[in-house]
Design a protein around this motif. Structure first.
Motif, PDB file in Angstrom:
ATOM      1  N   PHE A 207      62.343  39.158  37.990  1.00 58.59           N
ATOM      2  CA  PHE A 207      61.477  38.371  38.869  1.00 58.59           C
ATOM      3  C   PHE A 207      61.211  39.120  40.167  1.00 58.59           C
ATOM      4  O   PHE A 207      60.121  39.011  40.747  1.00 58.59           O
ATOM      5  CB  PHE A 207      62.119  37.013  39.167  1.00 58.59           C
ATOM      6  CG  PHE A 207      61.183  36.015  39.783  1.00 58.59           C
ATOM      7  CD1 PHE A 207      60.347  35.251  38.996  1.00 58.59           C
ATOM      8  CD2 PHE A 207      61.126  35.855  41.163  1.00 58.59           C
ATOM      9  CE1 PHE A 207      59.463  34.341  39.558  1.00 58.59           C
ATOM     10  CE2 PHE A 207      60.259  34.944  41.737  1.00 58.59           C
ATOM     11  CZ  PHE A 207      59.430  34.183  40.935  1.00 58.59           C
TER      12      PHE A 207
ATOM     13  N   LEU B 145      49.613  35.693  42.694  1.00 56.24           N
ATOM     14  CA  LEU B 145      50.698  34.963  42.028  1.00 56.24           C
ATOM     15  C   LEU B 145      50.418  34.795  40.540  1.00 56.24           C
ATOM     16  O   LEU B 145      51.321  34.910  39.707  1.00 56.24           O
ATOM     17  CB  LEU B 145      50.883  33.585  42.677  1.00 56.24           C
ATOM     18  CG  LEU B 145      51.471  33.559  44.096  1.00 56.24           C
ATOM     19  CD1 LEU B 145      51.425  32.139  44.656  1.00 56.24           C
ATOM     20  CD2 LEU B 145      52.902  34.071  44.093  1.00 56.24           C
TER      21      LEU B 145
ATOM     22  N   LYS C 240      58.246  41.304  39.792  1.00 57.78           N
ATOM     23  CA  LYS C 240      57.004  40.539  39.905  1.00 57.78           C
ATOM     24  C   LYS C 240      56.680  40.249  41.373  1.00 57.78           C
ATOM     25  O   LYS C 240      55.534  40.361  41.806  1.00 57.78           O
ATOM     26  CB  LYS C 240      57.119  39.220  39.143  1.00 57.78           C
ATOM     27  CG  LYS C 240      57.224  39.353  37.637  1.00 57.78           C
ATOM     28  CD  LYS C 240      57.297  37.966  37.010  1.00 57.78           C
ATOM     29  CE  LYS C 240      57.438  38.050  35.493  1.00 57.78           C
ATOM     30  NZ  LYS C 240      57.533  36.696  34.877  1.00 57.78           N
ATOM     31  N   LEU C 241      57.710  39.874  42.117  1.00 58.98           N
ATOM     32  CA  LEU C 241      57.522  39.539  43.528  1.00 58.98           C
ATOM     33  C   LEU C 241      57.066  40.756  44.324  1.00 58.98           C
ATOM     34  O   LEU C 241      56.185  40.656  45.188  1.00 58.98           O
ATOM     35  CB  LEU C 241      58.832  38.983  44.101  1.00 58.98           C
ATOM     36  CG  LEU C 241      58.768  38.323  45.478  1.00 58.98           C
ATOM     37  CD1 LEU C 241      57.749  37.200  45.489  1.00 58.98           C
ATOM     38  CD2 LEU C 241      60.139  37.793  45.865  1.00 58.98           C
TER      39      LEU C 241
ATOM     40  N   ILE D 178      53.945  35.281  38.194  1.00 63.08           N
ATOM     41  CA  ILE D 178      54.935  34.405  38.838  1.00 63.08           C
ATOM     42  C   ILE D 178      54.656  32.963  38.461  1.00 63.08           C
ATOM     43  O   ILE D 178      55.565  32.203  38.111  1.00 63.08           O
ATOM     44  CB  ILE D 178      54.898  34.597  40.367  1.00 63.08           C
ATOM     45  CG1 ILE D 178      55.456  35.976  40.727  1.00 63.08           C
ATOM     46  CG2 ILE D 178      55.704  33.505  41.064  1.00 63.08           C
ATOM     47  CD1 ILE D 178      55.459  36.270  42.214  1.00 63.08           C
TER      48      ILE D 178
ATOM     49  N   CYS E 147      53.452  41.365  43.560  1.00 65.03           N
ATOM     50  CA  CYS E 147      52.624  40.361  44.233  1.00 65.03           C
ATOM     51  C   CYS E 147      52.459  40.700  45.714  1.00 65.03           C
ATOM     52  O   CYS E 147      51.346  40.643  46.258  1.00 65.03           O
ATOM     53  CB  CYS E 147      53.257  38.985  44.064  1.00 65.03           C
ATOM     54  SG  CYS E 147      52.284  37.627  44.759  1.00 65.03           S
TER      55      CYS E 147
ATOM     56  N   ASN F  93      66.279  35.811  45.899  1.00 62.03           N
ATOM     57  CA  ASN F  93      66.109  36.133  44.488  1.00 62.03           C
ATOM     58  C   ASN F  93      67.183  37.102  44.003  1.00 62.03           C
ATOM     59  O   ASN F  93      67.410  38.145  44.608  1.00 62.03           O
ATOM     60  CB  ASN F  93      64.715  36.747  44.263  1.00 62.03           C
ATOM     61  CG  ASN F  93      64.489  37.122  42.821  1.00 62.03           C
ATOM     62  OD1 ASN F  93      64.613  36.285  41.941  1.00 62.03           O
ATOM     63  ND2 ASN F  93      64.168  38.375  42.587  1.00 62.03           N
TER      64      ASN F  93
ATOM     65  N   ASP G  98      63.645  33.024  34.098  1.00 67.68           N
ATOM     66  CA  ASP G  98      62.328  33.014  34.743  1.00 67.68           C
ATOM     67  C   ASP G  98      62.046  31.658  35.381  1.00 67.68           C
ATOM     68  O   ASP G  98      61.510  31.588  36.499  1.00 67.68           O
ATOM     69  CB  ASP G  98      61.233  33.346  33.727  1.00 67.68           C
ATOM     70  CG  ASP G  98      61.195  34.825  33.379  1.00 67.68           C
ATOM     71  OD1 ASP G  98      61.742  35.631  34.160  1.00 67.68           O
ATOM     72  OD2 ASP G  98      60.628  35.177  32.321  1.00 67.68           O
TER      73      ASP G  98
ATOM     74  N   ALA H   8      61.566  31.021  39.312  1.00 72.42           N
ATOM     75  CA  ALA H   8      60.309  30.434  39.774  1.00 72.42           C
ATOM     76  C   ALA H   8      60.556  29.145  40.553  1.00 72.42           C
ATOM     77  O   ALA H   8      59.859  28.862  41.537  1.00 72.42           O
ATOM     78  CB  ALA H   8      59.399  30.161  38.576  1.00 72.42           C
TER      79      ALA H   8
END
Length: 346
Positions: free
Chosen positions: A246, A267, A249-250, A272, A253, A241, A209, A213
């Motif tokens: 992740f 975010l 998550k992106l 994130i 978002c 990525n 993570d 990030a």
């Protein structure tokens, strides 16, 4: 050479040289000519000649770099944006910093993995030699003294005998493990599989993570600096990525931003950025310095990753040495104590 993408340090070097040339007021064509005159590598000459020929033909650097076939898509997108915005020198300098950070992350991860693997290999070799070569010698000594190995020491010798008898099977197994390691290191599908396996463990998940990030923040700093909006920036960064968790998550978002949510809140809500990093982005949004804040966050994450890796190595090194010492000691003591008992009774 068209099949091999340039490494992070090669990309950083190329971007740094071109940024310096452009900042000096020299055109991209003259800059490539200068780089071509200075290089001594045949492979580099071949790449630069392709770039120069296409650049002279089209006058478009991003198209020339794409024609060379050795530059990543993210860099090509950023160069195209830099040409359109008239800030190619700034973009090339930012790309230099970006790929230096990418290479630093890869080097940190590689160093953290390499040492434990070497130590584990040494442990396997030492233990195998003790079980296959040393234990039978002790058994012969016991036979000459009118007895044989028993109990735990006998079990260890039987294990050594089995390893020796089925050596081809064990060699084949080690070869499969080695091939899996190469597959996991060299191919994107292999890296994805390794991440899925390792990501199920808490410490590894937190490390992945932080690395993801860090790359996200560095990419956002670069794209926002060129004037792109946050949604388009995330679209470009998504190609960098490689972490499936992740990426989820992106995607969430980006969906929230598409639905009208403010990107700094998105975010934070999808996780994130959390804690102090989320507050830093919020402050940066209010002051109009999000690109600078993202660069600071990337630096902080880089420090966190380096610290975590160094701590991991600091723990693994004595742990592996102690483990090897204990295993060797147990094997030797399993035969030495019975031998001492026999010798004392003579």
């Amino acid at each position: 050479m068209e099949q091999r993408k340039l490494s992070g340090m090669e990309l950083a070097s190329f971007c740094g040289q071109l940024a310096l040339i452009l900042r000096s007021g020299i055109s991209a064509v003259e800059g490539i000519v200068t780089m071509l005159e200075d290089t001594v590598s045949d492979a580099e000459k071949e790449i630069l000649e392709k770039i120069l020929n296409k650049l002279e033909e089209t006058g478009n650097l991003s198209m020339a770099l794409s024609d060379a076939g050795v530059f990543p898509a993210y860099m090509l997108h950023m160069v195209e944006i830099g040409e359109e915005a008239g800030a190619l020198d700034e973009v090339m300098h930012s790309l230099e910093i970006h790929y230096e950070r990418e290479e630093a992350i890869k080097r940190t991860v590689r160093n953290a993995i390499t040492y434990p693997l070497i130590m584990a290999g040494m442990m396997i070799i030492v233990v195998a030699v003790l079980l296959i070569r040393v234990m039978p010698v002790f058994n012969q000594v016991f036979i000459q003294l009118g007895t044989e190995l028993t109990g735990f020491s006998r079990t260890l010798m039987d294990i050594g005998t089995a390893i020796s008898r089925y050596a081809l099977v064990f060699v084949a197994l080690l070869a499969v493990i080695a091939l899996f390691a190469v597959y996991g290191a060299k191919f994107s599908s292999g890296r994805d599989l390794c991440r899925k396996i390792a990501g199920r463990f808490g410490p590894a998940r937190r490390l992945f993570d932080e690395i993801a990030a860090c790359r996200f923040a560095a990419g956002m700093a670069l794209t926002l600096r060129t004037g792109l909006n946050p949604y388009r920036s995330m679209e470009l960064i998504a190609s960098l990525n490689e972490d499936p968790w992740f990426r989820k998550k992106l995607d969430k978002c980006m969906q929230q931003i598409a639905d009208g949510a403010e990107y700094t809140k998105a975010l934070s809500e999808v996780g994130i950025f959390t804690g102090v990093y989320a507050r830093m982005v919020l402050v940066g949004s209010k002051t109009g310095t999000v690109d600078q804040v993202m660069a600071q966050i990337a630096d902080l994450y880089q420090e966190d990753v380096d610290t975590r890796m160094n701590n991991l190595i600091a723990v693994l090194e004595p742990t592996l040495v102690i483990s090897l010492s204990l295993i060797v000691g147990i094997i030797l003591l399993s035969v030495m104590f019975p031998l001492l008992g026999i010798m004392s009774g003579i």
